[in-house]
Write a protein that holds these residues in place. Structure first.
Motif, short mmCIF file in Angstrom:
data_model
loop_
_atom_site.label_atom_id
_atom_site.label_comp_id
_atom_site.label_asym_id
_atom_site.label_seq_id
_atom_site.Cartn_x
_atom_site.Cartn_y
_atom_site.Cartn_z
N ARG A 136 0.83 -1.21 0.00
CA ARG A 136 0.00 0.00 0.00
C ARG A 136 0.86 1.25 0.00
O ARG A 136 0.54 2.24 -0.65
CB ARG A 136 -0.92 -0.02 1.22
CG ARG A 136 -1.92 1.11 1.24
CD ARG A 136 -2.85 0.99 2.41
NE ARG A 136 -3.68 2.17 2.55
CZ ARG A 136 -4.47 2.42 3.59
NH1 ARG A 136 -4.53 1.54 4.58
NH2 ARG A 136 -5.19 3.52 3.66
N THR A 137 1.96 1.19 0.74
CA THR A 137 2.89 2.32 0.71
C THR A 137 3.40 2.56 -0.71
O THR A 137 3.42 3.70 -1.20
CB THR A 137 4.08 2.02 1.64
OG1 THR A 137 3.61 1.84 2.97
CG2 THR A 137 5.10 3.17 1.60
N LEU A 138 3.79 1.49 -1.35
CA LEU A 138 4.27 1.62 -2.73
C LEU A 138 3.17 2.16 -3.63
O LEU A 138 3.40 3.06 -4.46
CB LEU A 138 4.74 0.24 -3.22
CG LEU A 138 5.20 0.18 -4.68
CD1 LEU A 138 6.45 1.01 -4.89
CD2 LEU A 138 5.45 -1.28 -5.09
N HIS A 139 1.95 1.64 -3.49
CA HIS A 139 0.87 2.07 -4.38
C HIS A 139 0.52 3.53 -4.16
O HIS A 139 0.31 4.29 -5.13
CB HIS A 139 -0.36 1.19 -4.13
CG HIS A 139 -1.54 1.57 -4.97
ND1 HIS A 139 -1.55 1.50 -6.33
CD2 HIS A 139 -2.76 2.05 -4.61
CE1 HIS A 139 -2.71 1.92 -6.80
NE2 HIS A 139 -3.47 2.26 -5.77
N ARG B 66 2.55 -19.48 -4.41
CA ARG B 66 2.41 -18.81 -3.12
C ARG B 66 2.70 -17.32 -3.21
O ARG B 66 2.63 -16.62 -2.22
CB ARG B 66 3.34 -19.47 -2.10
CG ARG B 66 2.98 -20.88 -1.76
CD ARG B 66 3.90 -21.41 -0.68
NE ARG B 66 3.87 -20.59 0.51
CZ ARG B 66 3.00 -20.73 1.50
NH1 ARG B 66 2.06 -21.65 1.40
NH2 ARG B 66 3.05 -19.96 2.57
N ARG B 67 3.06 -16.86 -4.38
CA ARG B 67 3.36 -15.45 -4.53
C ARG B 67 2.10 -14.61 -4.34
O ARG B 67 1.08 -14.85 -4.95
CB ARG B 67 3.93 -15.21 -5.93
CG ARG B 67 4.21 -13.74 -6.24
CD ARG B 67 4.69 -13.61 -7.67
NE ARG B 67 4.72 -12.22 -8.07
CZ ARG B 67 4.89 -11.81 -9.31
NH1 ARG B 67 5.06 -12.71 -10.26
NH2 ARG B 67 4.91 -10.53 -9.62
N GLN B 68 2.20 -13.61 -3.45
CA GLN B 68 1.05 -12.75 -3.18
C GLN B 68 0.92 -11.69 -4.25
O GLN B 68 1.90 -11.22 -4.82
CB GLN B 68 1.22 -12.08 -1.82
CG GLN B 68 -0.01 -11.27 -1.39
CD GLN B 68 0.13 -10.73 0.00
OE1 GLN B 68 1.03 -11.15 0.71
NE2 GLN B 68 -0.73 -9.81 0.39
N LEU B 69 -0.33 -11.28 -4.52
CA LEU B 69 -0.57 -10.25 -5.51
C LEU B 69 -0.04 -8.92 -5.01
O LEU B 69 -0.25 -8.52 -3.87
CB LEU B 69 -2.06 -10.12 -5.79
CG LEU B 69 -2.77 -11.37 -6.34
CD1 LEU B 69 -4.25 -11.08 -6.53
CD2 LEU B 69 -2.15 -11.79 -7.64
N ALA B 70 0.65 -8.20 -5.90
CA ALA B 70 1.18 -6.89 -5.52
C ALA B 70 0.04 -5.90 -5.27
O ALA B 70 0.16 -5.01 -4.44
CB ALA B 70 2.09 -6.35 -6.61
N ASN B 71 -1.05 -6.05 -5.97
CA ASN B 71 -2.19 -5.15 -5.79
C ASN B 71 -3.45 -5.97 -5.92
O ASN B 71 -3.91 -6.28 -7.02
CB ASN B 71 -2.15 -4.04 -6.84
CG ASN B 71 -3.07 -2.90 -6.47
OD1 ASN B 71 -4.12 -3.11 -5.87
ND2 ASN B 71 -2.66 -1.69 -6.82
N SER B 72 -4.03 -6.35 -4.80
CA SER B 72 -5.18 -7.24 -4.82
C SER B 72 -6.44 -6.56 -5.37
O SER B 72 -7.39 -7.23 -5.75
CB SER B 72 -5.46 -7.76 -3.40
OG SER B 72 -5.68 -6.66 -2.52
#
Length: 1760
Positions: free
Chosen positions: A1132-1135, A1246-1252
């Motif tokens: 979220r910080t990145l976004h 298992r990689r999480q989405l960068a922006n869900s």
């Protein structure tokens, strides 16, 4: 009307029924035999095969007639007339025609005059059209018939007069023709049978309605029309309706034939001169019509035509003066008003530039052009501007027309009118300023280089207008802020740009009589004399004959007046400021012209001091805005530097400089800083004394309050920061610089804060302040000598001061340097280390430092350390110790602080560190042994720092140089973390301190603290990164809003904006570091996840591995949740950061061509630097976390509002191109992001989405738009990666999903570009493309075949409402397989998913099939799938087969354009057309299906033959066939034929006309059912609209005979109410209605049979009785009693669209679909003649084809 009189009228009307047989003949056996013989003969006509058979038929018929000469009646005369008319077909040989005329001669002789009068309609319908085509050998016979049998009828010819004249006029085509004189005499005798006026009125009607007969009509009129005098009343000669005659002339004058126009003009000159009573008595509309048509002939550029129209306008006199007088008396007003009306209200019939081209052409004749220019030129330019403003499509054409007009008009006449309209606006002081604005528009848009205008007229108008404005504002100061003054000043500046300097030296020569008087005239009086205007209100004498001198004096006088008005009481300050700015700009431009005249001075008796005083008073006024000051200072320096002015003035004073420094270098005026600094140095350059340094030093040192000091420092900071290095501000502004640097050491925290703020925001570069300090510290008066002291056997080297020096000043300089170093920190150290002495621009400084022992390539860091070590090692001589020692301790202490500050920054290399270490150890040793404690603590501290630095260098890393994310694990600050405890209130305090607006000046202090603390204790303070980042983002948004508000301000009033480029830069630096700190956790946790997943794989690989997974799952879930929470905040910080950076990138774009204002310089500086820094931050973040940044950009792109979408989208994709090295990388990342989201949950990694929050459909949309912007070669590069994704999607789904459709969209866009490259030549790639495309298309087509229980249908609407779906676990898991639910898809689109697919297939898929699939079989397969999946289900089971969804129709329409796919689409089209319910659909549906039906019959050559074959007339052999149903089928087949013909273009089915005609004639002859015959008439109506009229000439005898028979039958026996015949009568009436609307020349010669086509329709004679069928029907039917339950049918035509008061003709019966009684047609019968006459009179031949075709469709389709 009484009952007796009405009964007489009815009986009289029925007497004319031609088919009735006299009672005496009806019972005669011989007559019956006579009739049988005629029937037998007529039946033989059906067996006619060739022309010889015609002759045999005619011989037999004539022989039969001659055998029964005793009877004065012709049996079966209706059929006889039809056969004789058919025998006069032009295609038959002359012999047939001669035989037919022999029969005609016998028949007419038998009937006699009375019989011919009764049967005129029957026999004339064949004879009248024939004369035009008759052979030379036949014409005498025909003319003899007319002369022998027709002329004796005398007044009985009145109803057929127009048709008779039309029939004879072809004989007048050639004057030398064999029959010219005979036809002319025949027409003369014909006119004698009626009144001459009635005859001429028919001629006018013919000229108006028959273009082919105009030439012959004019030939007749030129000989027979009497010469009409101008002063006589001609109504008795030409008829009462003068308007009809004028319209006839207008039609001839606008004819395409040049000879027709020439003859019309000759006749106009002969009989209708412009000064005649006829034109004067005519209505205004009629006058305009005639003038519009007459003047149009000049567009033909024919000398003969022009000569005639000039004669008509100028009169018969040959002298120019009399011609001009004639024009002004009789024609000018009408000519000008006609052109003016057409200019402002253009007709849709002509080009909008037509009146202007006429005006331009008339200018060629100066007698017309000069007078017309005076009254019309201003209106012409005004009308052009209105057109350009209202319609952008015609801008180019009208601009070219205006330029041509501007060049064509005589300049003297043009500028006379322009000056007049300008002075009208100026003197009246109106707010609209239409005249001034128009002249400005003319000069800026249409003026090209014209020497006469630029050297004569413009200088005169310019000086006159300038004098007028000066005089008027001097008399009335209230005019200064008026819009008229502003517009005039703008116009003057535009004029001056076009005037060459040489043209302003002296006035042009005028006539000798006025030359002497002009020597004492002012500019405006001279202009009035030159142009012949009245100058009484503004006459002023002047002895200046130089336009430039008078212009300069008037401009200076005007600026003084306006400046005094601005200094006075505040009324309209904004308007006054604008006036002063404009007037000063004009004055500067005039001064530039003075400068251009080389070698000559301009001695003028002006008062420079008065002007300077007025401008300075204005500059210092409280009401003066910066724009005023800017222009004032610019003008002052501009005039002072101009060498051509005498006398001049001096501006060497401090007042002006103080006015600049005081307010406009303060923070609220950031928009004006750059310009203010430029003006300050401009003034400094213009003065001999340097006032700047003392003024600024005074402003900083005098104030006692900290607020005043802050204001002064901020103002100096702006000057310092925006001054170029080449001006060496450090040396030229040394005193104020030292005063500001002293504030860094102040005990007053407010004062110290001011200095620190100055350093942060205004410093620009450290060498600026460092170079003056180093120059002073290397003072040559400080002399040293070497010394060596020994302590306990140790020798310590050092220096002795040889003599006293100013220690206090040196200490002050060192303390100042220390404050700089402490403040500068890492940035200062890097700059000092990386900047060499040789880069300095000060030669004296380099020389002084080289003398002190420094090398040119030494860095400033080396020089400083060398100097500080000298001070540290230096001691006073024993004799000077008492006086020098106390301050020497201060100097050494400060030097130690400086060294400490330099060392801890880590920018000192190892060799220098060892040198410092040696010196410090020696000095520490020396201090211990001499018992000096003052320096020991600082020395120890410095030594510790040196050792730490050296050990760090030995380990291969530098402390405090980079962020913690860049450090190796060995250097992590774990010790610092363990020794540090966080205060619980710290995070909140930081956020409050950063956010408070009152802390803006100290914002950098807070940011420095945060950014230096968080990296040291990163692990502990990680939770603070997100709120801090959020706070910085908010600050950036606020700063962005502030700058954008400043950008939208006005150009005159001051703009309050305190945000600078430095604010953006420091906030962006902070944002970058915070995001990078946060992203280090992302990368770390991702690595941990990868390691964990690998470990799990190894654990589960054993036989009992599943046991460990079961027991380990619970423990893993908790850790994963905590880690997921941390990661989500990091993402979220990145976004949030990317969102802010994206806003800055897309918003801060400098618009090219923007109007320059005072704040533009500063704003462009802010925009440029901020955007550059923003780009670097994004690039850095992208390198660290590419996918996260790209997905955030996609989210921002998806939220772009539609208003600014094109601009922001372009900026988005520009940003993507900046961040990525190639298009392949972008596509790869997007495909990876899509793949993660598309996979089923059990298949995902298992990689999480960068922006869900980002859906896969949004990614597809972005990818599609990105593909659209790629060029061919780049598309080929990304093809391999995308085709892999497309294959995965096509293999992953076996039913429709939104992701498949999105993939298809992307695939189509990319494949379209790839197929244009050489890549597709690879067979493997081409095969791959085709197979994948077909698979994706097939999956999308599954949606159309899905049953109502499929998953897509369960989420759609049921019974018009949202229906809940029973919850099912398996179904939900299946629905959630994609991260995007169907409901989201439906919410995001207004269309249903099936509709979206249908629209896309129609717009993108089918048009590209040929390009993608290439092979015809594959295209056919794809089209068959589309037909099976979409078209067939959509058309199945409809009660109205044509009422199909528009999207499905679009698919079918596109498919019909593929010839290879005819097998796929032919079936549905044929099925629909052959469906008996086809015509139950709506007319709108029928219109939509026309392209498909047309394509069917164009492609399938056998289809039309099959359709004709279904139209049969023979009765069915099946005895069980329902007769009624059989007639219904026949009528439907005929209607299909009509519809198919209607779908074609003009003459499309011309080759099939014989077959169509045969079928229709056969139907009329053999099928008597009204329902079938009604369809025949409908088909004839369609043929009239789809075939050229001359192609139907052979069809007229049959059609006319049938219509004649039908209407006469009504006269004999009226149909009962509700009868089947009513539909047939309505159909025939509609055919007649259409014929009257079209007014084809072929029908005009017959229309008298049905309607009264002469002026008798309006002006009926007293003894008039109806002869036309409809008029007779109106009397018969109108006399019927009204039915009890009858309802009136409204047959009044619908309102017609008016085009320049010329309505288009429409059918009267267009709204009538059915009648229940013959009474419903009374209105049509009674009004047809009048309506036809009026429509011809008013419409000018315009037909409303849209209404005609809509009526046909409504009659075909019943689904209304």
């Amino acid at each position: 009307m009484s009952a007796s009189s009405s009964g007489q009228a009815v009986s009289k009307a029925r007497e004319y029924v031609t088919t009735n047989i006299p009672p005496s003949y009806a019972s005669d056996p011989k007559f019956k035999k006579y009739t049988q013989q005629v029937d037998k003969c007529l039946n033989s006509f059906d067996n006619v095969q060739e022309w010889a058979d015609f002759i045999s038929f005619l011989k037999q018929l004539l022989k039969t007639f001659q055998a029964y000469m005793q009877f004065k009646e012709i049996p079966r005369k209706l059929i006889v007339a039809k056969r004789l008319s058919q025998c006069l077909n032009p295609a038959l040989p002359t012999g047939v025609h001669q035989r037919a005329l022999d029969v005609y001669a016998h028949v007419l002789a038998v009937l006699g005059s009375e019989g011919l009068q009764r049967d005129l309609a029957l026999w004339s319908s064949g004879l009248f059209p024939f004369f035009e085509y008759a052979a030379t050998s036949v014409k005498p016979t025909l003319l003899n018939l007319f002369d022998t049998h027709y002329l004796p009828l005398q007044a009985g010819l009145r109803p057929i007069m127009k048709s008779f004249i039309l029939a004879l006029l072809p004989g007048l085509e050639e004057e030398t023709g064999e029959f010219f004189e005979k036809v002319l005499g025949l027409l003369d005798r014909l006119s004698g049978t009626v009144a001459p006026s009635f005859f001429l009125q028919n001629m006018w009607l013919i000229m108006l309605t028959s273009p082919s007969a105009r030439g012959t009509s004019l030939n007749f009129l030129s000989r027979q029309l009497p010469r009409l005098h101008a002063n006589e009343d001609i109504t008795a000669i030409v008829g009462r309706d003068i308007g009809l005659m004028i319209r006839a002339f207008a039609a001839a004058l606008e004819d395409d034939d040049l000879l027709v126009r020439r003859s019309a003009l000759d006749l106009l000159l002969q009989s209708l001169r412009i000064d005649s009573i006829a034109i004067k008595k005519a209505s205004t509309e009629d006058q305009n019509i005639l003038m519009r048509a007459a003047t149009s002939v000049v567009l033909r550029r024919d000398l003969s035509l022009n000569r005639r129209i000039y004669s008509w306008l100028l009169g018969p006199d040959e002298h120019s003066q009399q011609q001009v007088a004639y024009l002004k008396t009789h024609a000018l007003d009408l000519l000008a008003s006609t052109l003016r009306d057409e200019m402002f209200h253009p007709s849709a019939d002509y080009s909008q530039s037509r009146p202007f081209k006429i005006f331009i052409s008339l200018l060629d004749k100066w007698e017309i052009g000069s007078a017309l220019t005076e009254v019309l030129v201003l209106d012409a330019f005004k009308a052009i501007r209105i057109m350009i403003d209202s319609d952008a499509d015609i801008t180019e054409e009208m601009t070219m027309t205006a330029s041509t007009l501007y060049e064509a008009v005589e300049p003297h006449a043009l500028w006379k009118q322009l000056l007049k309209t300008i002075m009208t606006d100026v003197t009246s002081n109106t707010s609209s300023c239409d005249g001034i604005n128009m002249v400005y528009h003319i000069l800026s848009s249409y003026h090209k280089h014209d020497e006469e205008i630029e050297t004569i007229h413009l200088p005169i108008v310019f000086t006159a207008l300038l004098e007028a404005v000066d005089q008027l504002t001097l008399e009335d100061s209230a005019r200064i802020p008026s819009p008229a003054t502003h517009a005039t000043l703008r116009l003057l500046l535009q004029m001056l740009k076009l005037i060459p300097a040489s043209a302003l030296k002296q006035r042009p020569q005028i006539s000798r009589d006025a030359q002497a008087e002009s020597l004492i005239q002012g500019p405006y009086a001279f202009a009035s004399t030159f142009f012949g205007l009245d100058a009484a209100p503004l006459v002023r004498q002047s002895e200046l004959t130089s336009p430039l001198a008078s212009a300069f004096l008037d401009a200076t006088s005007l600026t003084i007046t306006v400046a005094k008005g601005l200094s006075g009481p505040p009324k309209d300050m904004s308007g006054n400021r604008q006036s002063l700015i404009d007037s000063l700009g004009l004055l500067n431009a005039i001064v530039d012209r003075v400068q251009q005249i080389r070698g000559t001075s301009l001695p003028i008796s002006w008062q420079p001091e008065e002007w300077l005083s007025a401008i300075l008073d204005c500059v210092q006024s409280k009401t003066a805005a910066f724009s005023v000051i800017d222009c004032g200072i610019t003008s002052i320096t501009h005039l002072q530097q101009n060498e051509g002015l005498e006398p001049t003035y001096s501006i060497d004073n401090r007042i002006t400089m103080a006015a600049m420094i005081n307010p406009y270098l303060r923070p609220p005026y950031a928009a004006f800083h750059a310009r203010a600094v430029s003006l300050i140095w401009q003034l400094e350059k213009s003065t001999k004394s340097s006032h700047l340094e003392s003024l600024i030093a005074e402003s900083i040192s005098l104030p006692r309050k900290s607020e005043e000091v802050q204001e002064a420092c901020e103002a100096f900071g702006v000057l310092w920061r925006l001054t170029d290095d080449s001006l060496m501000p450090g040396f030229r502004l040394r005193v104020p610089m030292m005063l500001v640097l002293d504030t860094l050491k102040s005990d007053n925290p407010n004062i110290r804060r001011v200095g620190e703020t100055w350093m942060r925001c205004s410093l620009k570069s450290y060498p600026r302040v460092l170079e003056p300090l180093l120059s002073e510290l290397h003072d040559p008066s400080v002399r040293r000598s070497n010394m060596i002291e020994e302590f306990n056997g140790r020798q310590i080297q050092g220096f002795y001061y040889e003599r006293p020096f100013d220690q206090r000043y040196i200490a002050h300089l060192l303390e100042t340097s220390l404050s700089i170093v402490k403040f500068g920190g890492q940035g200062f150290s890097k700059t000092a280390r990386g900047t060499a002495l040789s880069r300095s621009g000060n030669v004296d400084l380099i020389e002084r430092l080289q003398i002190a022992g420094n090398f040119p390539d030494s860095s400033y860091m080396d020089i400083m350390i060398h100097l500080l070590l000298r001070f540290l090692q230096s001691e006073p001589k024993p004799g000077l110790s008492l006086t020098l020692h106390p301050l020497n301790i201060v100097i050494q202490s400060t030097s130690l602080d400086l060294l400490q500050a330099l060392v801890v920054r880590g920018e000192v290399d190892a060799i220098t560190l060892q040198t410092i270490e040696s010196t410090v150890v020696s000095k520490l040793y020396f201090s211990v042994h001499t018992h000096r404690l003052d320096l020991q603590n600082k020395l120890l501290h410095l030594l510790h720092s040196i050792i730490t630095a050296l050990s760090s260098l030995a380990a291969g890393s530098k402390p405090d140089k980079t962020l913690a994310v860049d450090r190796s694990p060995e250097i992590s600050p774990s010790s610092a973390v363990s020794a540090y405890n966080i205060n619980s209130l710290l995070v909140q305090t930081l956020i409050d301190g950063l956010s408070a607006s009152s802390n803006r000046s100290g914002l950098q202090h807070w940011l420095d603290f945060v950014l230096s603390t968080v990296p040291q204790f990163q692990n502990v303070l990680h939770n603070a990164i997100f709120p801090l980042n959020d706070c910085v983002c908010k600050l950036l948004r606020s700063a962005l809003a502030d700058v954008l508000q400043a950008s939208s301000g006005g150009a005159v009033d001051d703009i309050i904006s305190s945000t600078t480029d430095a604010d953006f830069l420091m906030l962006l630096n902070a944002l970058e570091r915070l995001v990078l700190l946060s992203s280090s956790h992302i990368s770390t946790s991702t690595q941990d996840e990868d390691d964990t997943s690998l470990a799990e794989k190894h654990e589960s690989s054993g036989l009992l591995g599943y046991v460990s997974n079961v027991f380990g799952s619970d423990a893993t879930v908790g850790a994963a949740d905590d880690q997921g929470t941390v990661k989500s905040s990091d993402y979220r910080t990145l976004h949030d950061a990317v969102r802010v950076l994206y806003s800055i990138w897309t918003t801060l774009v400098v618009t090219k061509g923007q109007y320059w204002t005072s704040e533009s310089e500063s704003l462009s500086l802010i925009y440029g630097r901020t955007r550059t820094r923003c780009r670097r931050v994004l690039e850095h973040l992208f390198r660290v976390h590419s996918s996260g940044v790209l997905e955030s950009i996609v989210v921002c792109w998806s939220e772009i509002p539609s208003i600014s979408k094109p601009e922001d989208e372009a900026a988005t994709f520009e940003l993507v191109d900046v961040l990525t090295s190639s298009a392949h990388n972008v596509v790869h990342m997007l495909c990876e992001s899509i793949t993660i989201r598309v996979q089923a949950p059990q298949e995902r990694t298992r990689r999480q989405l960068a922006n869900s929050q980002l859906s896969d459909l949004t990614l597809f949309d972005f990818l599609e738009e990105y593909f659209r912007r790629l060029e061919g070669p780049l598309a080929a590069q990304v093809w391999v990666r995308f085709i892999q994704l497309a294959k995965d999607v096509s293999l992953s789904f076996r039913e429709y999903k939104p992701q498949v459709f999105s993939t298809l969209q992307c695939f189509t866009v990319l494949a379209d570009k790839v197929t244009q490259t050489t890549l597709v030549e690879d067979k493997r790639i081409r095969k791959e493309l085709q197979e994948t495309y077909i698979k994706l298309l097939d999956i999308c087509l599954l949606l159309g075949r899905a049953s109502d229980t499929s998953w897509i249908r369960r989420s759609a609407l049921v019974n018009g409402r949202d229906s809940p779906v029973p919850r099912d676990a398996k179904l939900e898991e299946k629905m959630n397989a994609s991260t995007t639910s169907l409901s989201d898809t439906l919410k995001s689109e207004t269309l249903d998913p099936l509709d979206r697919i249908n629209v896309y297939i129609a717009s993108d898929v089918i048009p590209n099939l040929r390009k993608f699939l290439v092979d015809g079989d594959k295209i056919l397969t794809a089209c068959s799938s589309i037909t099976y999946g979409i078209i067939t289900p959509a058309m199945r089971g409809r009660s109205r087969p044509l009422d199909v969804d528009d999207h499905v129709l679009s698919i079918l329409r596109e498919m019909t354009r593929l010839a290879v796919a005819i097998k796929a689409w032919r079936g549905p089209v044929v099925d629909v057309l052959n469906d008996n319910r086809c015509f139950n659909s709506t007319p709108q549906a029928g219109r939509k299906w026309r392209p498909m039906v047309k394509m069917l019959f164009d492609t399938d050559k056998t289809a039309f033959t099959e359709l004709l074959g279904r139209i049969t007339t023979a009765p069915s052999a099946n005895i069980f066939t329902n007769r009624e149903y059989e007639m219904l089928l026949r009528s439907l087949n005929l209607r299909r034929l009509s519809y198919v013909i209607l779908t074609g273009d003009k003459n499309h089915f011309l080759t099939q006309l014989p077959s169509i005609q045969e079928k229709l004639v056969d139907t009329l002859r053999n099928v008597s059912a009204p329902i079938v015959q009604s369809e025949v008439y409908l088909c004839v109506r369609v043929l009239l609209c789809r075939l050229s009229p001359h192609n139907l000439s052979s069809f007229w005898p049959v059609v006319l005979t049938e219509m004649y028979r039908l209407f006469e039958q009504i006269l004999v026996t009226l149909p009962a109410d509700g009868s089947e015949d009513l539909a047939l009568i309505l159909s025939a009436s509609k055919l007649l209605d259409l014929l009257l609307v079209l007014q084809t020349e072929e029908f005009q010669i017959h229309q008298w049979i049905f309607i009264t086509d002469t002026v008798d329709a309006i002006y009926r004679p007293d003894d008039w009785s109806p002869a036309a069928l409809l008029d007779r029907l109106a009397e018969v039917v109108g006399d019927l009693p009204a039915a009890e339950d009858s309802k009136a049918v409204d047959q009044i035509p619908a309102p017609t669209p008016l085009v320049e008061n010329r309505p288009s003709r429409r059918p009267m019966l267009q709204s009538v679909r059915q009648i229940d009684s013959i009474r419903d047609l009374v209105h049509f019968f009674s009004h047809a003649s009048i309506a036809s006459y009026e429509s011809v009179y008013q419409s000018g031949g315009n037909v409303d084809w849209d209404a005609v075709e809509q009526t046909l469709l409504e009659d075909m389709f019943d689904g209304r």
